[in-house]
Write a protein that holds these residues in place. Structure first.
Motif, PDB file in Angstrom:
ATOM      1  N   GLN A 184      -6.826  -6.301   1.943  1.00 34.46           N
ATOM      2  CA  GLN A 184      -6.807  -4.796   1.654  1.00 34.46           C
ATOM      3  C   GLN A 184      -5.924  -4.454   0.585  1.00 34.46           C
ATOM      4  OE1 GLN A 184      -5.118  -1.908   4.452  1.00 34.46           O
ATOM      5  NE2 GLN A 184      -7.219  -0.777   4.350  1.00 34.46           N
ATOM      6  N   CYS A 185      -6.148  -4.052  -0.629  1.00 39.85           N
ATOM      7  CA  CYS A 185      -5.236  -3.421  -1.595  1.00 39.85           C
ATOM      8  C   CYS A 185      -5.730  -2.242  -2.538  1.00 39.85           C
ATOM      9  CB  CYS A 185      -5.337  -4.675  -2.402  1.00 39.85           C
ATOM     10  SG  CYS A 185      -6.576  -5.208  -3.281  1.00 39.85           S
ATOM     11  N   LEU A 186      -4.942  -1.825  -3.084  1.00 41.81           N
ATOM     12  CA  LEU A 186      -5.228  -0.653  -4.002  1.00 41.81           C
ATOM     13  C   LEU A 186      -6.226  -1.182  -5.054  1.00 41.81           C
ATOM     14  CD1 LEU A 186      -1.773   0.994  -4.676  1.00 41.81           C
ATOM     15  CD2 LEU A 186      -3.490   1.721  -2.719  1.00 41.81           C
ATOM     16  N   ARG A 196     -15.013  -0.547  -2.068  1.00 42.91           N
ATOM     17  CA  ARG A 196     -13.873   0.450  -2.654  1.00 42.91           C
ATOM     18  C   ARG A 196     -14.143   1.978  -1.935  1.00 42.91           C
ATOM     19  NH1 ARG A 196     -14.928  -2.613  -7.237  1.00 42.91           N
ATOM     20  NH2 ARG A 196     -13.053  -3.472  -8.168  1.00 42.91           N
ATOM     21  N   GLY A 235       0.861  -1.191  -0.057  1.00 40.93           N
ATOM     22  CA  GLY A 235       0.130   0.068   0.192  1.00 40.93           C
ATOM     23  C   GLY A 235       0.627   1.312   0.114  1.00 40.93           C
ATOM     24  N   GLU A 279      -8.788   2.780  -2.538  1.00 40.66           N
ATOM     25  CA  GLU A 279      -8.435   1.119  -1.766  1.00 40.66           C
ATOM     26  C   GLU A 279      -9.754   0.546  -1.936  1.00 40.66           C
ATOM     27  OE1 GLU A 279      -7.012   1.886   2.012  1.00 40.66           O
ATOM     28  OE2 GLU A 279      -5.063   2.766   1.152  1.00 40.66           O
TER      29      GLU A 279
END
Length: 214
Positions: free
Chosen positions: A143-145, A164, A48, A168
């Motif tokens: 959790q990610c972009l 979203r 992140g 993120e």
């Protein structure tokens, strides 16, 4: 060697399954080399933020193998092509207070550039999911972009609930209770990974033994 039926069977299994092995203390240096080899963009997608080398060293140093579970995919040179890290939390996001019945698992994954498109990320995710299910953990969280197309694809393919916000994405997979089939499936994948590891180790030892010393 080429006509060995065991090797032919292992080759066919490799075509269908990516061997995913549980990692431990002895693999810490391999993990560090894997993460340090990630470029700035890959580090951003994994963590992140674009971690500096010293921050990655601190992250790897603090991994507690007695508490968390780490999976890896190794190539023939025993270099990690992919690493999946499961960190266990309670419903409030606390790590130390989590008990089996109220835990969720947060999953983070990274794949080396040379191993992209080979199913490594998917294999690591599936291995993590089946482990969580068999450990009575009902929610797997990522959790990610939102720009991380690979993880978004894996999340959608797995049927994860995705939320979203501000660039993120939070993805949740609700897992069913364990079953005899899921336990057997995890045991098979771990045994296959151990066999694959042993074959690679023996091949590496044979090459070293046959290579003339200078």
């Amino acid at each position: 060697m080429q006509n060995n039926p065991f090797r032919r069977l292992l080759a066919r299994l490799r075509q269908r399954h990516v061997p995913v092995k549980e990692l431990g203390e002895r693999d810490r240096r391999r993990m560090l080399r894997h993460f340090l080899a990630l470029n700035d963009n890959d580090r951003l997608l994994r963590f992140g933020i674009r971690l500096k080398d010293e921050q990655i060293e601190a992250y790897v140093r603090k991994i507690d193998f007695t508490r968390d579970i780490v999976f890896g995919v190794l190539n023939r040179r025993f270099q990690l092509m992919g690493v999946g890290h499961l960190a266990f939390l309670d419903k409030h996001g606390e790590r130390e207070k989590a008990t089996t019945k109220d835990r969720v698992a947060e999953f983070g994954v990274s794949v080396s550039g040379s191993a992209r498109g080979k199913g490594v990320g998917t294999a690591l995710f599936e291995r993590a999911a089946i482990h969580c299910r068999n450990s009575d953990i009902d929610t797997l969280y990522m959790q990610c972009l939102s720009s991380n197309r690979t993880m978004m694809h894996i999340a959608k393919k797995a049927g994860m609930e995705i939320k979203r916000e501000y660039g993120e994405a939070d993805a949740y997979l609700h897992l069913p209770p364990p079953s005899p089939g899921s336990v057997l499936q995890e045991a098979f994948h771990e045994q296959f990974a151990l066999i694959d590891y042993a074959v690679k180790a023996n091949a590496r030892a044979a090459i070293k033994w046959l290579t003339p010393k200078k």
